[in-house]
Write a protein that holds these residues in place. Structure first.
Motif, PDB file in Angstrom:
ATOM      1  N   PRO A 126       0.834  -1.204   0.000  1.00  0.00           N
ATOM      2  CA  PRO A 126       0.000   0.000   0.000  1.00  0.00           C
ATOM      3  C   PRO A 126       0.867   1.252   0.000  1.00  0.00           C
ATOM      4  CG  PRO A 126      -0.712  -1.547   1.689  1.00  0.00           C
ATOM      5  CD  PRO A 126       0.607  -2.035   1.193  1.00  0.00           C
ATOM      6  N   LEU A 127       0.324   2.340  -0.501  1.00  0.00           N
ATOM      7  CA  LEU A 127       1.077   3.581  -0.634  1.00  0.00           C
ATOM      8  C   LEU A 127       1.628   4.063   0.707  1.00  0.00           C
ATOM      9  CD1 LEU A 127       2.064   5.910  -2.357  1.00  0.00           C
ATOM     10  CD2 LEU A 127      -0.209   6.956  -2.147  1.00  0.00           C
ATOM     11  N   ALA A 128       0.828   3.977   1.763  1.00  0.00           N
ATOM     12  CA  ALA A 128       1.276   4.475   3.067  1.00  0.00           C
ATOM     13  C   ALA A 128       2.518   3.745   3.553  1.00  0.00           C
ATOM     14  CB  ALA A 128       0.151   4.340   4.098  1.00  0.00           C
ATOM     15  N   GLU A 129       2.627   2.469   3.221  1.00  0.00           N
ATOM     16  CA  GLU A 129       3.773   1.685   3.707  1.00  0.00           C
ATOM     17  C   GLU A 129       5.080   2.080   3.035  1.00  0.00           C
ATOM     18  OE1 GLU A 129       3.428  -2.507   4.223  1.00  0.00           O
ATOM     19  OE2 GLU A 129       1.293  -2.405   4.720  1.00  0.00           O
ATOM     20  N   VAL A 130       5.028   2.537   1.789  1.00  0.00           N
ATOM     21  CA  VAL A 130       6.270   2.948   1.140  1.00  0.00           C
ATOM     22  C   VAL A 130       6.590   4.416   1.410  1.00  0.00           C
ATOM     23  CG1 VAL A 130       6.136   1.180  -0.651  1.00  0.00           C
ATOM     24  CG2 VAL A 130       5.133   3.426  -1.072  1.00  0.00           C
ATOM     25  N   LEU A 131       5.578   5.221   1.742  1.00  0.00           N
ATOM     26  CA  LEU A 131       5.815   6.632   2.039  1.00  0.00           C
ATOM     27  C   LEU A 131       6.231   6.886   3.482  1.00  0.00           C
ATOM     28  CD1 LEU A 131       3.015   8.689   0.217  1.00  0.00           C
ATOM     29  CD2 LEU A 131       5.451   8.611  -0.308  1.00  0.00           C
ATOM     30  N   ARG A 132       6.036   5.921   4.354  1.00  0.00           N
ATOM     31  CA  ARG A 132       6.233   6.197   5.783  1.00  0.00           C
ATOM     32  C   ARG A 132       7.677   6.531   6.128  1.00  0.00           C
ATOM     33  NH1 ARG A 132       7.463   1.669   9.296  1.00  0.00           N
ATOM     34  NH2 ARG A 132       7.801  -0.279   8.154  1.00  0.00           N
ATOM     35  N   TYR A 133       8.632   6.015   5.379  1.00  0.00           N
ATOM     36  CA  TYR A 133      10.042   6.318   5.665  1.00  0.00           C
ATOM     37  C   TYR A 133      10.348   7.780   5.333  1.00  0.00           C
ATOM     38  CZ  TYR A 133      10.010   1.250   5.598  1.00  0.00           C
ATOM     39  OH  TYR A 133       9.699  -0.060   5.847  1.00  0.00           O
ATOM     40  N   ALA A 134       9.890   8.251   4.180  1.00  0.00           N
ATOM     41  CA  ALA A 134      10.102   9.651   3.808  1.00  0.00           C
ATOM     42  C   ALA A 134       9.369  10.588   4.758  1.00  0.00           C
ATOM     43  CB  ALA A 134       9.625   9.883   2.371  1.00  0.00           C
ATOM     44  N   ILE A 135       8.145  10.229   5.123  1.00  0.00           N
ATOM     45  CA  ILE A 135       7.388  11.062   6.061  1.00  0.00           C
ATOM     46  C   ILE A 135       8.107  11.139   7.400  1.00  0.00           C
ATOM     47  CG2 ILE A 135       5.250  11.210   7.396  1.00  0.00           C
ATOM     48  CD1 ILE A 135       3.805   9.999   4.951  1.00  0.00           C
ATOM     49  N   GLY A 136       8.613  10.026   7.854  1.00  0.00           N
ATOM     50  CA  GLY A 136       9.321  10.013   9.135  1.00  0.00           C
ATOM     51  C   GLY A 136      10.543  10.907   9.138  1.00  0.00           C
ATOM     52  N   TYR A 137      11.363  10.832   8.076  1.00  0.00           N
ATOM     53  CA  TYR A 137      12.567  11.661   8.035  1.00  0.00           C
ATOM     54  C   TYR A 137      12.237  13.133   7.853  1.00  0.00           C
ATOM     55  CZ  TYR A 137      15.470   7.474   7.847  1.00  0.00           C
ATOM     56  OH  TYR A 137      16.091   6.299   8.149  1.00  0.00           O
ATOM     57  N   ALA A 138      11.163  13.443   7.133  1.00  0.00           N
ATOM     58  CA  ALA A 138      10.781  14.841   6.956  1.00  0.00           C
ATOM     59  C   ALA A 138      10.182  15.414   8.239  1.00  0.00           C
ATOM     60  CB  ALA A 138       9.781  14.970   5.809  1.00  0.00           C
ATOM     61  N   GLU A 139       9.397  14.603   8.931  1.00  0.00           N
ATOM     62  CA  GLU A 139       8.685  15.072  10.124  1.00  0.00           C
ATOM     63  C   GLU A 139       9.569  15.049  11.368  1.00  0.00           C
ATOM     64  OE1 GLU A 139       4.130  14.525  10.783  1.00  0.00           O
ATOM     65  OE2 GLU A 139       5.162  12.710  11.489  1.00  0.00           O
ATOM     66  N   ASP A 140      10.252  13.951  11.590  1.00  0.00           N
ATOM     67  CA  ASP A 140      11.059  13.788  12.805  1.00  0.00           C
ATOM     68  C   ASP A 140      12.488  14.265  12.638  1.00  0.00           C
ATOM     69  OD1 ASP A 140       8.821  12.590  13.973  1.00  0.00           O
ATOM     70  OD2 ASP A 140       9.407  10.608  13.233  1.00  0.00           O
ATOM     71  N   GLY A 141      12.924  14.410  11.401  1.00  0.00           N
ATOM     72  CA  GLY A 141      14.259  14.919  11.130  1.00  0.00           C
ATOM     73  C   GLY A 141      15.268  13.837  10.784  1.00  0.00           C
ATOM     74  N   HIS A 142      16.334  14.269  10.133  1.00  0.00           N
ATOM     75  CA  HIS A 142      17.463  13.400   9.812  1.00  0.00           C
ATOM     76  C   HIS A 142      18.726  14.234   9.926  1.00  0.00           C
ATOM     77  CE1 HIS A 142      18.330  15.129   5.762  1.00  0.00           C
ATOM     78  NE2 HIS A 142      17.064  15.478   5.856  1.00  0.00           N
ATOM     79  N   ALA A 143      19.851  13.561  10.096  1.00  0.00           N
ATOM     80  CA  ALA A 143      21.136  14.260  10.165  1.00  0.00           C
ATOM     81  C   ALA A 143      21.625  14.490   8.740  1.00  0.00           C
ATOM     82  CB  ALA A 143      22.148  13.424  10.954  1.00  0.00           C
ATOM     83  N   PRO A 144      21.642  15.732   8.254  1.00  0.00           N
ATOM     84  CA  PRO A 144      21.958  15.964   6.844  1.00  0.00           C
ATOM     85  C   PRO A 144      23.438  15.773   6.532  1.00  0.00           C
ATOM     86  CG  PRO A 144      21.711  18.051   7.975  1.00  0.00           C
ATOM     87  CD  PRO A 144      21.341  16.984   8.963  1.00  0.00           C
ATOM     88  N   VAL A 145      23.721  15.351   5.314  1.00  0.00           N
ATOM     89  CA  VAL A 145      25.104  15.300   4.854  1.00  0.00           C
ATOM     90  C   VAL A 145      25.591  16.729   4.624  1.00  0.00           C
ATOM     91  CG1 VAL A 145      24.900  13.021   3.819  1.00  0.00           C
ATOM     92  CG2 VAL A 145      24.363  15.035   2.450  1.00  0.00           C
ATOM     93  N   GLU A 146      26.897  16.894   4.608  1.00  0.00           N
ATOM     94  CA  GLU A 146      27.490  18.222   4.525  1.00  0.00           C
ATOM     95  C   GLU A 146      27.013  19.003   3.302  1.00  0.00           C
ATOM     96  OE1 GLU A 146      30.204  15.801   7.087  1.00  0.00           O
ATOM     97  OE2 GLU A 146      29.047  15.481   5.243  1.00  0.00           O
ATOM     98  N   ARG A 147      26.800  18.307   2.202  1.00  0.00           N
ATOM     99  CA  ARG A 147      26.548  19.023   0.953  1.00  0.00           C
ATOM    100  C   ARG A 147      25.167  19.659   0.877  1.00  0.00           C
ATOM    101  NH1 ARG A 147      30.031  15.196  -3.210  1.00  0.00           N
ATOM    102  NH2 ARG A 147      32.035  15.683  -2.238  1.00  0.00           N
ATOM    103  N   VAL A 148      24.240  19.242   1.725  1.00  0.00           N
ATOM    104  CA  VAL A 148      22.950  19.939   1.770  1.00  0.00           C
ATOM    105  C   VAL A 148      23.181  21.374   2.227  1.00  0.00           C
ATOM    106  CG1 VAL A 148      20.647  20.021   2.780  1.00  0.00           C
ATOM    107  CG2 VAL A 148      21.676  17.807   2.212  1.00  0.00           C
ATOM    108  N   GLY A 149      23.882  21.519   3.351  1.00  0.00           N
ATOM    109  CA  GLY A 149      24.177  22.848   3.858  1.00  0.00           C
ATOM    110  C   GLY A 149      25.054  23.651   2.920  1.00  0.00           C
ATOM    111  N   GLU A 150      26.022  22.991   2.273  1.00  0.00           N
ATOM    112  CA  GLU A 150      26.886  23.691   1.330  1.00  0.00           C
ATOM    113  C   GLU A 150      26.078  24.253   0.162  1.00  0.00           C
ATOM    114  OE1 GLU A 150      29.765  20.782   0.263  1.00  0.00           O
ATOM    115  OE2 GLU A 150      30.759  20.793   2.227  1.00  0.00           O
ATOM    116  N   ALA A 151      25.118  23.457  -0.331  1.00  0.00           N
ATOM    117  CA  ALA A 151      24.265  23.933  -1.421  1.00  0.00           C
ATOM    118  C   ALA A 151      23.431  25.128  -0.981  1.00  0.00           C
ATOM    119  CB  ALA A 151      23.368  22.802  -1.913  1.00  0.00           C
ATOM    120  N   VAL A 152      22.892  25.068   0.232  1.00  0.00           N
ATOM    121  CA  VAL A 152      22.085  26.177   0.727  1.00  0.00           C
ATOM    122  C   VAL A 152      22.942  27.439   0.853  1.00  0.00           C
ATOM    123  CG1 VAL A 152      20.759  27.037   2.692  1.00  0.00           C
ATOM    124  CG2 VAL A 152      20.441  24.673   1.909  1.00  0.00           C
ATOM    125  N   GLU A 153      24.166  27.295   1.316  1.00  0.00           N
ATOM    126  CA  GLU A 153      25.027  28.461   1.475  1.00  0.00           C
ATOM    127  C   GLU A 153      25.315  29.149   0.138  1.00  0.00           C
ATOM    128  OE1 GLU A 153      26.041  30.113   4.109  1.00  0.00           O
ATOM    129  OE2 GLU A 153      24.876  28.765   5.378  1.00  0.00           O
TER     130      GLU A 153
END
Length: 597
Positions: A126-153
């Motif tokens: 079901p759709l909810a079962e494959v989306l739950r990982y992305a929802i969890g990282y977006a909602e609860d947070g994840h430790a970003p790799v360096e290049r995310v911040g570098e791109a934002v800068e």
């Protein structure tokens, strides 16, 4: 042979992607009874969260799949130009190139519908079962790799000082700070979008739920928000503000689609790529240009041969590839044509763009790529946030796209290259938590070319996953980020797999990923401002001083990059004789990982 990691082997399932959280999320789906396609969809949505500088939900994704009981197919998630995106309209705005950022560069988003079609037709969850990982990282947070911040800068000033980009600052500069390694980064707006989509699409029947989700995207609250955003005058790489051409009708009309792959047979292998609306056939052309006898692997003669063959294939890409009905692909891959082209490879480096004349046709090149400035063909000056930031002159890879491969215990195999919708491409849609893409920058504002901008035509994409069969049986899925470099790095990887020794009775995937790599820029870039560096070659220093000096003696303009700076390959494989699965991932950038058992 020394490698950074072992080639993984097992029998249950294997995943390789450009981010460990995506790989592990896909593996969790396999462990929960899902198949390769369920796992790929879960990983794809996680990549939107953890690599937002490299891809997003409003981007695009070509997918190659090989079902255990079916034929290899290409699933096209590359959206076309909107109905209002004509050359005349862009020229009326005083533009010579499609901007590298902003809503004028936005094609109809294709990734979401492609992932839904893959899940509907080939998945089990079901759709909810494959989306739950992305929802969890977006909602609860994840430790970003360096290049995310570098791109934002790199785009901080734009986000903070340009009103229409303030929504991007709200997501990526909360409290004035860009995402930092070791601290949780969240995107609650994106999580809320997926939760609302699930609520509006909810149904007891899995297929009906997925179809409902497709309608929510194409005609519901998501479509409405995307159209509103496209109408906002937005500062782009032209230095002016423009509104886009995307409409509700464009979104409602789009559907991802299946098609047969372009293929080429080489030494018992059959290589499968997307068609000439992508650059994928350039990989096949490079194989077709190889002589029967190759120089010693890794020697200067070998590297020179591959570089010169690549230049010829990419010149043909420029002259012939596009989303048109009359691409002479059969002739471009034919033995007589490539024997004629192969004769053009001499002892010294070519600094010319030399497309061929299949069937006697006259090649057409964009006049925009005919002016030389300081030894470089270019139409403008690079602007922060413009196009895919592939490889700097230093040779340091900065990333641009994502890739993932999955093979499961039943033998299902998939390769996908998600991209577009980067955080730096367009302002974040406030209600959704993600921006529009900019893939139209790959179309020329000159009529009559295979890759000219035209309503309803797909921009010729650089995204190019690969799948290989051995004696007619799928055995290998692979790919890499890298814009114009993708089919260069992939060719080097594939030949390293095919020509070198095996490990533990199987393909030496990790050794091929780790092998020193290189690329050239002797053809028009697919990204704004569409520059060329004639005769250029960028190599990893690990290739060796002797090879570097020999290439320079042959006339190559060699830039020596860092030891681990070229290529971001992922790969999975299956041995049909034994059922043994294997996987490997790129160590460059310290974020790609393979997992499996």
């Amino acid at each position: 042979m020394f490698t950074t990691r072992p080639t993984l082997q097992g029998t249950f399932g294997m995943v390789s992607s450009t981010h460990w959280l995506a790989s592990q999320s896909a593996m969790a789906v396999l462990e929960d009874g899902g198949n390769a396609y369920d796992a790929a969809v879960a990983a794809g949505f996680v990549l939107h969260v953890v690599e937002p500088h490299l891809n997003g939900p409003a981007g695009e994704v070509p997918i190659i799949l090989a079902p255990a009981d079916g034929e290899v197919r290409v699933l096209c998630g590359q959206g076309p130009a909107p109905a209002g995106a004509s050359i005349e309209h862009y020229r009326s705005l005083g533009l010579e190139l499609v901007p590298g950022t902003g809503p004028l560069a936005a094609a109809v988003p294709g990734a979401f519908d492609a992932w839904m079609l893959l899940l509907r037709d080939h998945g089990t969850k079901p759709l909810a079962e494959v989306l739950r990982y992305a929802i969890g990282y977006a909602e609860d947070g994840h430790a970003p790799v360096e290049r995310v911040g570098e791109a934002v800068e790199t785009v901080r000033e734009l986000f903070e000082n340009t009103p229409e980009w303030a929504s991007s600052a709200e997501v990526y500069l909360p409290g004035g700070s860009s995402p930092r390694p070791g601290e949780l980064f969240r995107n609650p707006a994106l999580a809320a979008t997926w939760r609302r989509l699930l609520a509006e699409a909810a149904h007891d029947d899995r297929v009906t739920e997925i179809e409902n989700a497709r309608r929510v995207w194409s005609a519901g609250f998501i479509a409405e928000a995307l159209v509103r955003q496209a109408a906002v005058p937005t500062l782009d790489t032209s230095g002016r503000r423009h509104t886009g051409t995307l409409t509700a009708a464009d979104l409602a009309a789009y559907r991802a689609s299946y098609e047969a792959p372009a293929t080429y047979d080489w030494n018992g292998w059959t290589l499968c790529k997307a068609g000439a609306w992508s650059q994928g056939p350039a990989f096949l052309q490079q194989l077709a240009l190889l002589p029967d006898e190759l120089p010693a692997y890794g020697s200067a003669d070998y590297v020179h041969l591959l570089i010169e063959g690549c230049k010829l294939a990419m010149a043909d890409r420029e002259a012939w590839y596009g989303d048109t009905a009359d691409v002479p692909l059969t002739e471009l891959l034919s033995a007589p044509y490539n024997a004629e082209r192969r004769a053009l490879v001499g002892a010294h480096a070519s600094h010319e763009l030399r497309p061929g004349s299949p069937d006697g046709r006259t090649p057409l090149l964009a006049s925009a790529a005919t002016t030389v400035v300081d030894g470089v063909y270019a139409m403008g000056t690079p602007v922060a946030g413009a196009g895919e930031p592939t490889v700097a002159k230093s040779g340091a890879t900065r990333g641009d796209t994502c890739h993932l491969d999955v093979v499961d215990r039943w033998g299902n195999m998939v390769a996908a290259t998600p991209s577009g919708g980067w955080l730096q491409s367009n302002p974040v849609v406030p209600e959704l938590g993600f921006p529009l893409g900019t893939r139209l920058q790959m179309a020329w504002l000159e009529p009559g070319l295979p890759a000219s901008l035209a309503p309803g035509r797909r921009p010729r994409t650089t995204l190019t996953p690969s799948l290989a069969l051995r004696d007619g049986v799928p055995v290998l899925a692979f790919g890499t980020p890298g814009g114009d470099q993708q089919d260069q790095w992939q060719l080097h990887f594939f030949l390293a797999v095919a020509l070198r020794e095996r490990v533990r009775g199987g393909l030496d995937l990790q050794g091929a990923v780790d092998a020193p790599n290189w690329h050239n820029d002797s053809f028009p870039s697919s990204f704004f401002p569409r520059g060329i560096r004639p005769g250029s070659v960028t190599v990893e220093s690990r290739i060796g001083d002797e090879v570097i000096e020999a290439l320079r003696e042959r006339g190559h303009d060699v830039t020596v990059g860092e030891p681990w700076s070229e290529g971001r390959l992922c790969a999975v494989a299956r041995d049909p004789r034994t059922g043994i699965l294997s996987a490997a991932a790129n160590p460059r950038g310290m974020q790609g990982y393979a997992v499996g058992r």
